[in-house]
Design an enzyme around this catalytic site. Structure first.
Site, PDB file in Angstrom:
ATOM      1  CE  LYS A  38      -5.391   4.175   2.739  1.00  0.00           C
ATOM      2  NZ  LYS A  38      -4.574   5.274   2.866  1.00  0.00           N
ATOM      3  CB  CYS A  44      -0.911  -0.028   1.211  1.00  0.00           C
ATOM      4  SG  CYS A  44      -1.822  -1.628   1.299  1.00  0.00           S
ATOM      5  CG  HIS A 101      -6.131   0.586   2.006  1.00  0.00           C
ATOM      6  ND1 HIS A 101      -5.531   0.981   1.254  1.00  0.00           N
ATOM      7  CD2 HIS A 101      -5.490   0.085   3.131  1.00  0.00           C
ATOM      8  CE1 HIS A 101      -4.354   1.157   1.503  1.00  0.00           C
ATOM      9  NE2 HIS A 101      -4.151   0.124   2.516  1.00  0.00           N
ATOM     10  CG  PHE A 131       0.207  -5.794   4.519  1.00  0.00           C
ATOM     11  CD1 PHE A 131      -0.220  -5.094   5.694  1.00  0.00           C
ATOM     12  CD2 PHE A 131      -0.969  -6.745   4.010  1.00  0.00           C
ATOM     13  CE1 PHE A 131      -1.500  -4.996   6.158  1.00  0.00           C
ATOM     14  CE2 PHE A 131      -2.090  -6.794   4.397  1.00  0.00           C
ATOM     15  CZ  PHE A 131      -2.510  -5.877   5.664  1.00  0.00           C
ATOM     16  CD  GLU A 178      -1.162   7.860   9.244  1.00  0.00           C
ATOM     17  OE1 GLU A 178      -0.842   8.834   8.626  1.00  0.00           O
ATOM     18  OE2 GLU A 178      -2.013   7.336   9.343  1.00  0.00           O
ATOM     19  CG  HIS A 233      -1.552   4.379   5.744  1.00  0.00           C
ATOM     20  ND1 HIS A 233      -1.620   4.081   4.452  1.00  0.00           N
ATOM     21  CD2 HIS A 233      -1.684   3.234   6.332  1.00  0.00           C
ATOM     22  CE1 HIS A 233      -1.502   2.820   4.043  1.00  0.00           C
ATOM     23  NE2 HIS A 233      -1.718   2.158   5.244  1.00  0.00           N
TER      24      HIS A 233
END
Length: 419
Positions: free
Chosen positions: A341, A169, A346, A405, A320, A309
């Site tokens: 998002k 991502c 996402h 990831f 975050e 994010h």
């Protein structure tokens, strides 16, 4: 001028998202707080744990591409080509009027987090049921994540650096950041950069659901993506693509191009912690944020907005937030932060590119898009997340974060253009 000092500007943008299939419709939907999440329509979800996603709506690739191209491209590549078309046209570029020397100085650095998942699923099933000699000769070219960058280059005849960075991502940001550095260095004058993914498939939804990564609010999908809300329970799978036409300021000025904004920094790091879970203290993210500030020559107080994010996962949003507070200190509470998002879902490998567009437009129009679906405060998430309504404010410099990831962390810095 030393090539490393070359300024990089954005002159074209293309967006294919669940809330708008053009940049203008996407931006309008963001400011209106539109959710793209709904029950899945593209396949039968009976018996599945998660039955909703943020799919592209009112979209047919055949409206943009020839029938043969559609047959020979996985959706992730179709999306990439359409977004790139938009960005090149928006930049005022006509490849037919470019010399070969000019085309040789335009690169394509464009990635996908996963690649042709639908093609893999369909061909694997076909292989099990039929003779292997009938496997499609386009199986591998439709599957590999780098094929989008190759297809874009072939479409326009761009022969500059061409590759795909794959980092889950964080893919979109990594590709944009690499393009910026190569333009700064003088290796090329312009580049189509961004990311794409098309994982709203039965296998894709099942795979992420089995990890307990997805929200299970099947009864009310529109409110399922709720970053920084205390009752968040996972992200909403989305699909789409984003593309930026980037070029040196000299190149843009020479052809009288419209300039949306400037990219002034890129920071990247690794968590070195876990396959899928973030460092709970935000250590890797902190490194990426410090590095983007250093590359851009900025201080924490120079930043007005952070497109987070913010995936709506219990661990990620807290990590975050911690990183932002560690890096920005007292200035953290003066920032506007938001997660788009909450509206798009996402978009995986496309997330960084699409969110870069949102961030660029925030600096251009001095308005911060909201984080929708907020109901319940989380004491561990205590910054100004621009909940539920957009906020007008001066946005001279903004960051866009994207993490993947594998512990990949990225942040890109955008600045309002000043000639």
């Amino acid at each position: 001028m030393n090539h490393t000092e070359r300024r990089v500007v954005i002159t074209g943008m293309g967006a294919l998202t669940p809330i708008g299939t053009t940049v203008s419709s996407f931006w309008d939907a963001l400011l209106n707080g539109t959710s793209g999440a709904a029950p899945i329509e593209s396949f039968d979800t009976e018996g599945m744990r998660v039955t909703f996603a943020a799919e592209l709506k009112d979209f047919d690739p055949a409206d943009y591409l020839g029938a043969k191209q559609v047959r020979r491209m996985d959706p992730f590549c179709q999306y990439a080509l359409i977004a790139a078309d938009q960005a090149v046209e928006d930049a005022g570029i006509d490849p037919d009027e470019m010399s070969q020397e000019e085309k040789d100085r335009v690169g394509v650095i464009y990635g996908s987090g996963i690649g042709g998942m639908q093609t893999f699923y369909e061909q694997a099933n076909y292989f099990q049921e039929n003779d292997e000699k009938r496997t499609s000769p386009f199986f591998i070219p439709m599957l590999i994540p780098d094929i989008a960058s190759g297809q874009i280059a072939m479409r326009f005849g761009f022969r500059g650096p061409n590759h795909a960075i794959v980092s889950a991502c964080a893919t979109g940001n990594h590709n944009i950041g690499d393009a910026v550095r190569r333009i700064q260095s003088g290796e090329m004058d312009a580049c189509v950069a961004g990311g794409t993914d098309a994982c709203v498939t039965r296998l894709g939804i099942t795979g992420f659901a089995s990890m307990r990564a997805l929200s299970t609010r099947n009864d009310d999908p529109a409110v399922a993506s709720r970053p920084f809300d205390a009752n968040r329970d996972g992200f909403v799978m989305g699909e789409g693509a984003g593309a930026l036409y980037l070029e040196s300021l000299e190149s843009a000025k020479a052809r009288g191009a419209n300039i949306y904004g400037e990219i002034i920094g890129m920071g990247a790091s690794a968590d070195a912690h876990h396959l899928t879970a973030p460092d709970p203290e935000g250590g890797g993210v902190r490194l990426a944020l410090n590095r983007v500030l250093d590359h851009a020559g900025l201080n924490p107080e120079d930043i007005d907005y952070v497109n987070a994010h913010g995936t709506s996962t219990p661990l990620g949003d807290v990590a975050e937030t911690k990183a932002l507070k560690q890096v920005f200190g007292e200035a953290a509470h003066k920032l506007n932060v938001s997660s788009t998002k909450s509206m798009t879902g996402h978009l995986l490998g496309a997330a960084g590119a699409v969110e870069a567009i949102a961030t660029i437009l925030a600096t251009k129009h001095d308005i911060v898009p909201p984080t929708i679906n907020f109901d319940t405060p989380d004491p561990d998430c205590d910054l100004n997340y621009t909940f539920n309504e957009p906020q007008e404010r001066s946005v001279d410099v903004a960051l866009s974060n994207a993490f993947g990831f594998g512990g990949h962390n990225t942040s890109v810095a955008f600045k309002k253009f000043e000639g």
